[in-house]
Motif scaffolding. Sequence first.
Motif, PDB file in Angstrom:
ATOM      1  N   CYS A  92     -11.806  26.001-107.359  1.00  0.00           N
ATOM      2  CA  CYS A  92     -12.720  26.574-107.252  1.00  0.00           C
ATOM      3  C   CYS A  92     -12.185  27.279-105.104  1.00  0.00           C
ATOM      4  CB  CYS A  92     -13.916  25.582-106.468  1.00  0.00           C
ATOM      5  SG  CYS A  92     -14.752  24.631-107.257  1.00  0.00           S
ATOM      6  N   HIS A  93     -12.011  28.848-104.982  1.00  0.00           N
ATOM      7  CA  HIS A  93     -11.998  30.000-104.300  1.00  0.00           C
ATOM      8  C   HIS A  93     -10.640  29.702-103.812  1.00  0.00           C
ATOM      9  CE1 HIS A  93     -16.584  30.406-103.961  1.00  0.00           C
ATOM     10  NE2 HIS A  93     -16.622  28.766-104.655  1.00  0.00           N
ATOM     11  N   CYS A  94     -10.094  29.331-104.164  1.00  0.00           N
ATOM     12  CA  CYS A  94      -8.067  29.531-104.044  1.00  0.00           C
ATOM     13  C   CYS A  94      -7.397  30.229-104.996  1.00  0.00           C
ATOM     14  CB  CYS A  94      -7.951  27.721-104.353  1.00  0.00           C
ATOM     15  SG  CYS A  94      -6.333  27.715-103.793  1.00  0.00           S
ATOM     16  N   PRO A  95      -6.384  30.734-103.784  1.00  0.00           N
ATOM     17  CA  PRO A  95      -6.112  32.121-104.624  1.00  0.00           C
ATOM     18  C   PRO A  95      -4.674  30.990-105.437  1.00  0.00           C
ATOM     19  CG  PRO A  95      -5.844  32.270-102.933  1.00  0.00           C
ATOM     20  CD  PRO A  95      -6.514  31.079-102.395  1.00  0.00           C
ATOM     21  N   PRO A  96      -4.723  31.555-106.575  1.00  0.00           N
ATOM     22  CA  PRO A  96      -3.232  31.459-107.283  1.00  0.00           C
ATOM     23  C   PRO A  96      -1.644  30.727-106.529  1.00  0.00           C
ATOM     24  CG  PRO A  96      -3.687  33.206-107.695  1.00  0.00           C
ATOM     25  CD  PRO A  96      -4.227  32.633-107.183  1.00  0.00           C
ATOM     26  N   PRO A  97      -1.111  29.410-106.715  1.00  0.00           N
ATOM     27  CA  PRO A  97      -0.360  29.279-105.951  1.00  0.00           C
ATOM     28  C   PRO A  97       0.700  30.385-105.748  1.00  0.00           C
ATOM     29  CG  PRO A  97      -0.691  27.526-107.532  1.00  0.00           C
ATOM     30  CD  PRO A  97      -1.064  28.720-108.143  1.00  0.00           C
ATOM     31  N   ALA A  98       1.264  31.436-106.152  1.00  0.00           N
ATOM     32  CA  ALA A  98       2.139  32.312-106.273  1.00  0.00           C
ATOM     33  C   ALA A  98       1.818  33.250-105.555  1.00  0.00           C
ATOM     34  CB  ALA A  98       2.553  33.161-107.532  1.00  0.00           C
ATOM     35  N   LEU A  99       0.563  32.681-104.668  1.00  0.00           N
ATOM     36  CA  LEU A  99      -0.062  34.195-103.686  1.00  0.00           C
ATOM     37  C   LEU A  99      -0.565  33.177-102.676  1.00  0.00           C
ATOM     38  CD1 LEU A  99      -2.713  36.278-105.914  1.00  0.00           C
ATOM     39  CD2 LEU A  99      -0.021  37.068-105.734  1.00  0.00           C
ATOM     40  N   MET A 100       0.041  32.213-102.638  1.00  0.00           N
ATOM     41  CA  MET A 100       0.012  31.206-101.128  1.00  0.00           C
ATOM     42  C   MET A 100       0.532  31.651 -99.822  1.00  0.00           C
ATOM     43  SD  MET A 100      -2.846  29.582-101.275  1.00  0.00           S
ATOM     44  CE  MET A 100      -2.598  28.347-100.305  1.00  0.00           C
ATOM     45  N   TYR A 101       0.224  31.963 -98.632  1.00  0.00           N
ATOM     46  CA  TYR A 101       1.348  32.803 -98.102  1.00  0.00           C
ATOM     47  C   TYR A 101       0.495  31.751 -96.624  1.00  0.00           C
ATOM     48  CZ  TYR A 101      -3.931  34.728 -96.436  1.00  0.00           C
ATOM     49  OH  TYR A 101      -5.460  35.013 -96.077  1.00  0.00           O
ATOM     50  N   ASP A 102       1.173  32.132 -95.295  1.00  0.00           N
ATOM     51  CA  ASP A 102       1.181  31.293 -94.016  1.00  0.00           C
ATOM     52  C   ASP A 102       0.195  32.527 -93.156  1.00  0.00           C
ATOM     53  OD1 ASP A 102       1.083  30.448 -91.422  1.00  0.00           O
ATOM     54  OD2 ASP A 102       3.681  31.275 -92.235  1.00  0.00           O
ATOM     55  N   SER A 103      -0.791  31.709 -93.548  1.00  0.00           N
ATOM     56  CA  SER A 103      -2.332  32.153 -92.074  1.00  0.00           C
ATOM     57  C   SER A 103      -1.933  32.296 -91.011  1.00  0.00           C
ATOM     58  CB  SER A 103      -2.815  31.712 -92.745  1.00  0.00           C
ATOM     59  OG  SER A 103      -3.615  30.557 -92.157  1.00  0.00           O
ATOM     60  N   GLY A 104      -0.836  31.684 -90.716  1.00  0.00           N
ATOM     61  CA  GLY A 104      -0.643  31.420 -89.551  1.00  0.00           C
ATOM     62  C   GLY A 104      -1.596  30.346 -88.406  1.00  0.00           C
ATOM     63  N   MET A 105      -2.464  29.757 -89.100  1.00  0.00           N
ATOM     64  CA  MET A 105      -3.915  29.091 -88.332  1.00  0.00           C
ATOM     65  C   MET A 105      -3.562  27.940 -88.185  1.00  0.00           C
ATOM     66  SD  MET A 105      -6.415  30.362 -88.646  1.00  0.00           S
ATOM     67  CE  MET A 105      -7.950  29.080 -89.076  1.00  0.00           C
ATOM     68  N   SER A 106      -2.005  27.241 -88.439  1.00  0.00           N
ATOM     69  CA  SER A 106      -2.124  26.266 -88.295  1.00  0.00           C
ATOM     70  C   SER A 106      -1.553  26.369 -86.388  1.00  0.00           C
ATOM     71  CB  SER A 106      -0.898  25.501 -89.149  1.00  0.00           C
ATOM     72  OG  SER A 106       0.321  25.953 -89.291  1.00  0.00           O
ATOM     73  N   ARG A 107      -0.047  27.003 -86.630  1.00  0.00           N
ATOM     74  CA  ARG A 107      -0.454  27.240 -84.725  1.00  0.00           C
ATOM     75  C   ARG A 107      -0.570  28.095 -83.892  1.00  0.00           C
ATOM     76  NH1 ARG A 107       2.797  28.881 -89.413  1.00  0.00           N
ATOM     77  NH2 ARG A 107       3.049  31.159 -88.378  1.00  0.00           N
ATOM     78  N   LEU A 108      -2.363  28.166 -83.802  1.00  0.00           N
ATOM     79  CA  LEU A 108      -3.318  28.993 -83.140  1.00  0.00           C
ATOM     80  C   LEU A 108      -3.195  27.945 -82.002  1.00  0.00           C
ATOM     81  CD1 LEU A 108      -6.075  30.816 -85.656  1.00  0.00           C
ATOM     82  CD2 LEU A 108      -3.961  31.124 -84.025  1.00  0.00           C
TER      83      LEU A 108
END
Length: 252
Positions: free
Chosen positions: A122-138
């Motif tokens: 549900c509501h998730c891009p497929p694995p190959a399209l996952m990317y580093d959002s940078g959110m974890s380092r804000l």
Amino acid sequence: MSGVHSWFPYRVPAEGTEIFAFPHTGAASTVFNALRRHLEPHGTTLTAAVLPGHGRRVREQPHREMSALVADFDRAAASDGYAAFQGDYALMGHCLGALIIFELARRLVDAPCRNPRLLVFCHCPPPALMYDSGMSRLPTEELLAQTSSMGGTPPGLLADPDFRKLLERVLRADWALGDDYVFRGPARLPIPVLAVRGADDPFVDATDLPLWGDHTSAGFRTAEVGAGHWSLADDAAGKLADEIRAALAATG
């Protein structure tokens, strides 16, 4: 509480199909309450997962790497011979939870247990399209503000300093699971898949949703539920339950 039961502390085994459901970033198992209510009258039980560091497992260290999370889960499941996964069951994940169940399904297919009957992404891009959002380092305030702006977290909770401290710890770990994720394919699972997005989902494009079909050698179907990213709310949960029941029925 030991073994895989620590991951599903509120589990009440019942007849019929059991759906093990994993929530989105920072979320508690209660996010599935509305969906559970819509599924139960039709003989489907939803069992929500509680990840390390979340909810009643707050004293545990949350995972920041997907491989560590999968290994931890596998050790727990193996401790009682994968007993929870010998019957009629499915896996479901919302947003980050979808990425988690994809990796868990890859492990369970190789484990001495029954394969899931269905995977619900549900509501998730497929694995190959996952990317580093940078959110974890804000910085803290920006991390909390941006997460809140996406929805899924009651705004009133962020006014509580103690809750903010706990939430930040979990959010950073959960976001890191996605930010640092590297898809190592191929992975075409022998399990039917239902992939879901909202009609106006800002995080999952309509052209990306069918790409989940690349990860199954069994049946595949897609659905649009609700207008945005949150199909677990009461107004959309009923339709999501209908789509899940239809997908289960199609598996025979």
